[in-house]
Design a protein around this motif. Structure first.
Motif, PDB file in Angstrom:
ATOM      1  N   GLU A   5       0.818  -1.213   0.000  1.00 51.19           N
ATOM      2  CA  GLU A   5       0.000   0.000   0.000  1.00 51.19           C
ATOM      3  C   GLU A   5       0.853   1.264   0.000  1.00 51.19           C
ATOM      4  O   GLU A   5       0.360   2.344  -0.324  1.00 51.19           O
ATOM      5  CB  GLU A   5      -0.912   0.018   1.231  1.00 51.19           C
ATOM      6  N   GLU A   6       2.131   1.123   0.391  1.00 51.46           N
ATOM      7  CA  GLU A   6       2.993   2.296   0.519  1.00 51.46           C
ATOM      8  C   GLU A   6       3.742   2.626  -0.772  1.00 51.46           C
ATOM      9  O   GLU A   6       4.659   3.451  -0.761  1.00 51.46           O
ATOM     10  CB  GLU A   6       4.006   2.069   1.645  1.00 51.46           C
TER      11      GLU A   6
ATOM     12  N   PRO B 245      -2.474   7.967   9.109  1.00 49.54           N
ATOM     13  CA  PRO B 245      -1.444   7.470   8.171  1.00 49.54           C
ATOM     14  C   PRO B 245      -1.772   7.867   6.735  1.00 49.54           C
ATOM     15  O   PRO B 245      -2.885   7.634   6.257  1.00 49.54           O
ATOM     16  CB  PRO B 245      -1.509   5.949   8.344  1.00 49.54           C
TER      17      PRO B 245
ATOM     18  N   ALA C 229       4.848   7.299   5.371  1.00 48.87           N
ATOM     19  CA  ALA C 229       4.967   5.878   5.069  1.00 48.87           C
ATOM     20  C   ALA C 229       6.297   5.337   5.577  1.00 48.87           C
ATOM     21  O   ALA C 229       7.324   6.023   5.535  1.00 48.87           O
ATOM     22  CB  ALA C 229       4.855   5.654   3.562  1.00 48.87           C
ATOM     23  N   LYS C 230       6.273   4.106   6.028  1.00 42.99           N
ATOM     24  CA  LYS C 230       7.508   3.421   6.417  1.00 42.99           C
ATOM     25  C   LYS C 230       8.478   3.348   5.239  1.00 42.99           C
ATOM     26  O   LYS C 230       9.694   3.481   5.409  1.00 42.99           O
ATOM     27  CB  LYS C 230       7.146   2.016   6.923  1.00 42.99           C
ATOM     28  N   SER C 231       7.942   3.165   4.031  1.00 40.11           N
ATOM     29  CA  SER C 231       8.784   3.078   2.840  1.00 40.11           C
ATOM     30  C   SER C 231       9.460   4.401   2.521  1.00 40.11           C
ATOM     31  O   SER C 231      10.461   4.440   1.798  1.00 40.11           O
ATOM     32  CB  SER C 231       7.951   2.628   1.633  1.00 40.11           C
ATOM     33  N   ASP C 232       8.938   5.495   3.050  1.00 39.90           N
ATOM     34  CA  ASP C 232       9.554   6.811   2.901  1.00 39.90           C
ATOM     35  C   ASP C 232      10.665   6.995   3.935  1.00 39.90           C
ATOM     36  O   ASP C 232      11.798   7.355   3.583  1.00 39.90           O
ATOM     37  CB  ASP C 232       8.476   7.885   3.047  1.00 39.90           C
TER      38      ASP C 232
ATOM     39  N   MET D 152       5.678   8.744  -1.903  1.00 45.90           N
ATOM     40  CA  MET D 152       5.057   8.881  -0.589  1.00 45.90           C
ATOM     41  C   MET D 152       5.588  10.094   0.177  1.00 45.90           C
ATOM     42  O   MET D 152       4.853  10.721   0.949  1.00 45.90           O
ATOM     43  CB  MET D 152       5.256   7.600   0.217  1.00 45.90           C
TER      44      MET D 152
ATOM     45  N   TYR E 277       3.146  13.087   1.451  1.00 44.13           N
ATOM     46  CA  TYR E 277       3.154  13.636   2.816  1.00 44.13           C
ATOM     47  C   TYR E 277       3.288  15.155   2.778  1.00 44.13           C
ATOM     48  O   TYR E 277       2.538  15.873   3.444  1.00 44.13           O
ATOM     49  CB  TYR E 277       4.297  13.031   3.633  1.00 44.13           C
TER      50      TYR E 277
ATOM     51  N   THR F 138       3.930  -3.343   9.788  1.00 48.05           N
ATOM     52  CA  THR F 138       3.558  -2.061   9.199  1.00 48.05           C
ATOM     53  C   THR F 138       3.647  -0.916  10.195  1.00 48.05           C
ATOM     54  O   THR F 138       3.679   0.252   9.791  1.00 48.05           O
ATOM     55  CB  THR F 138       2.121  -2.111   8.652  1.00 48.05           C
TER      56      THR F 138
ATOM     57  N   ARG G  53      -0.896   6.592   4.009  1.00 43.32           N
ATOM     58  CA  ARG G  53      -1.074   5.515   3.031  1.00 43.32           C
ATOM     59  C   ARG G  53      -2.553   5.210   2.773  1.00 43.32           C
ATOM     60  O   ARG G  53      -2.891   4.503   1.824  1.00 43.32           O
ATOM     61  CB  ARG G  53      -0.350   4.246   3.486  1.00 43.32           C
TER      62      ARG G  53
END
Length: 375
Positions: free
Chosen positions: A104-105, A352, A142-145, A160, A164, A200, A354
Motif C-alpha cells: 500500500e505504501e 497514516p 509511510a515506512k517506505s519513505d 510517498m 506527505y 507495518t 497511506r
C-alpha cells in the motif's frame, strides 16, 4: 534398456502426487459429507448455484480452509520463495536486511484525492470548533519513505514523501494545526528504529517521536493544557510476529529462513490523581486530550497514548480503533456521545497517509452510505 531403478524413479513422483491428491480430496469429501458440515453449510444445489459462480467460490474456500497439510505447504513454499527469490506473496515488498513493507505504501496519490481528504478534515474541524474543541492532526509518513534506503531500487521512489508534503501543506493552508511527524521520525531514526522491520507499525521510539511532535505543534499553535503530574515506567517487552511476516511465510516456519519475532518494549504512564485538581463536585469525566486514529494508536503494544500523555503532561482518553483506517473512527466519534461526555480540550487525530486515495476512507467496506466508513 531402462533399469528397474530408473523405472521406479520415473513412476515415484507422479504416483506420490496422485496418491496425495486422492488422499487429500477423500479427506475433503469425508469432511464435507459429515452431518456437522452439512448442517452448517447446507446449499441449494441448483443450476444457478453453479452458473453464478457460487459453487466455484465455495470449492475454493473449501480447498483453502480444509486441505490437509495446507499450513505446512504454505510455510514450506513461502520459505523457498523467500530463500531463493527474496520475495513474498502479493501485498508485501521484501526489502534489504529483513525489512518488509506493505504494498500500500508504493502508490501515487492524486492531488484531487489529497484535496478531497483535506476538505473533509476541514469539515471535521468546523464540527469540533462548534463544540469548543481544538483539532490537532498527526499525519503519519509511510515506512517506505522513512526507510527508503531499505526499499528495493526497482520500486524505490519519492511518491510517498511527496504525498506527505503535499498533504501537510494543504492542511496548514486550511488552518489545521498539523504536527510535523515526518521530520520528527527522521530526526529520531539515527538513535533507534522508528518502525518495526517486519510490521507495518511504528516502534515505541517512533511513537515517542510522534508524541513529541504533537506537543511541539500545540506549543506553536498556542494551545495550553493544564500541566499534570505523570508517572511513567518501562515494562517487560512483548514478543510478536510482525504482521507482514504472514505475507512471506508462516510463523511456524519463519525461523528456518532466519526470520524472528519483534521484541517490543512496553511503556506505561499514569496521571497522578492527587495532582490533577479533581473536581470537588465529583465531575471527574473531563479529560483534556482525546486520541482518535488507527491501530497505530489503538494497539497498546506501541504505547502511543502513553507517550502522548507524558509529552503533553495531560491525561489522554484513547478512542482509536483497529482495522478501520483513520476516517471511520473520527466519523464514529462525531456521531456518538463520547465528545459530550468527556468534553476534551483537544482531539489528536493520527492519520497514516497511506490511506489517502482509498475508496473506503470515510465509510466501512460494503457500506453504501457516504457518511460512515472504513479502510
Amino acid at each position: 534398456m531402462p533399469s528397474l531403478r530408473q523405472y521406479t524413479s520415473l513412476l515415484l513422483l507422479p504416483t506420490t502426487f496422485f496418491g496425495y491428491a486422492l488422499y487429500a480430496n477423500s479427506a475433503l469429501l469425508m469432511n464435507a459429507a459429515s452431518p456437522e458440515a452439512q448442517a452448517s453449510e447446507a446449499k441449494d444445489l441448483s443450476l444457478s448455484y453453479v452458473i453464478d459462480g457460487e459453487a466455484t467460490r465455495d470449492l475454493d474456500t473449501l480447498y483453502k480452509n480444509e486441505l490437509p497439510h495446507r499450513a505446512a505447504s504454505v510455510g514450506l513454499f513461502g520459505n523457498a520463495r523467500y530463500a531463493l527469490l527474496g520475495a513474498g506473496r502479493k501485498g508485501v515488498i521484501v526489502g534489504e536486511d529483513g525489512w518488509f513493507f506493505s504494498a500500500e505504501e508504493f502508490k501515487n496519490v492524486s492531488r484531487a484525492d489529497i484535496d478531497a481528504a483535506v476538505d473533509r478534515i476541514a469539515d471535521v474541524q468546523r464540527d469540533l470548533d462548534a463544540r469548543g474543541i481544538r483539532l490537532v492532526l498527526a499525519p503519519l509518513p509511510a515506512k517506505s519513505d522513512i526507510y527508503s534506503e531499505e526499499v528495493p531500487s526497482l520500486v524505490r521512489g519519492p511518491a510517498m514523501a511527496e504525498t506527505y508534503n503535499a498533504f501537510a501543506a494543504a492542511l496548514k493552508d486550511k488552518g489545521i494545526v498539523t504536527a510535523d511527524t515526518r521530520q520528527a521520525l527522521l530526526a529520531a531514526k539515527p538513535f533507534g528504529e522508528v518502525f518495526l522491520k517486519s510490521d507495518t507499525h511504528w516502534s515505541p521510539s517512533g511513537a515517542k517521536a510522534t508524541a513529541e511532535a504533537v506537543q511541539t505543534s500545540l506549543q506553536v499553535a498556542g494551545i495550553a493544557l493544564p500541566s499534570e503530574s505523570v508517572t511513567a515506567q518501562w515494562q517487560t517487552p512483548v514478543s510478536l510476529w510482525g504482521d507482514l511476516t504472514k505475507f512471506v511465510t508462516s510463523p511456524d516456519y519463519a525461523p528456518t529462513v532466519g526470520l524472528t519475532q519483534e521484541s517490543v518494549p512496553i511503556y506505561r504512564t499514569t496521571v497522578n490523581a492527587a495532582a490533577e485538581g479533581a473536581d470537588i463536585f465529583g465531575d471527574d469525566t473531563a479529560v483534556p486530550v482525546m486520541l482518535v486514529g488507527t491501530s497505530y494508536s489503538a494497539n497498546e503494544n506501541w504505547s502511543f497514548a502513553d507517550f502522548l500523555r507524558q509529552s503533553l503532561r495531560a491525561d489522554v482518553v484513547n478512542v482509536a480503533k483497529e482495522g478501520l483506517g483513520p476516517g471511520v473512527p473520527m466519523m464514529d466519534l462525531l456521531a456518538g456521545v463520547a465528545l459530550d461526555e468527556t468534553t476534551p480540550t483537544v482531539v489528536v487525530w493520527e492519520f497514516p497517509i497511506r490511506y489517502l486515495g482509498t475508496k473506503t476512507l470515510w465509510q466501512r467496506d460494503g457500506d453504501a452510505k457516504a457518511g460512515g466508513g472504513n479502510v
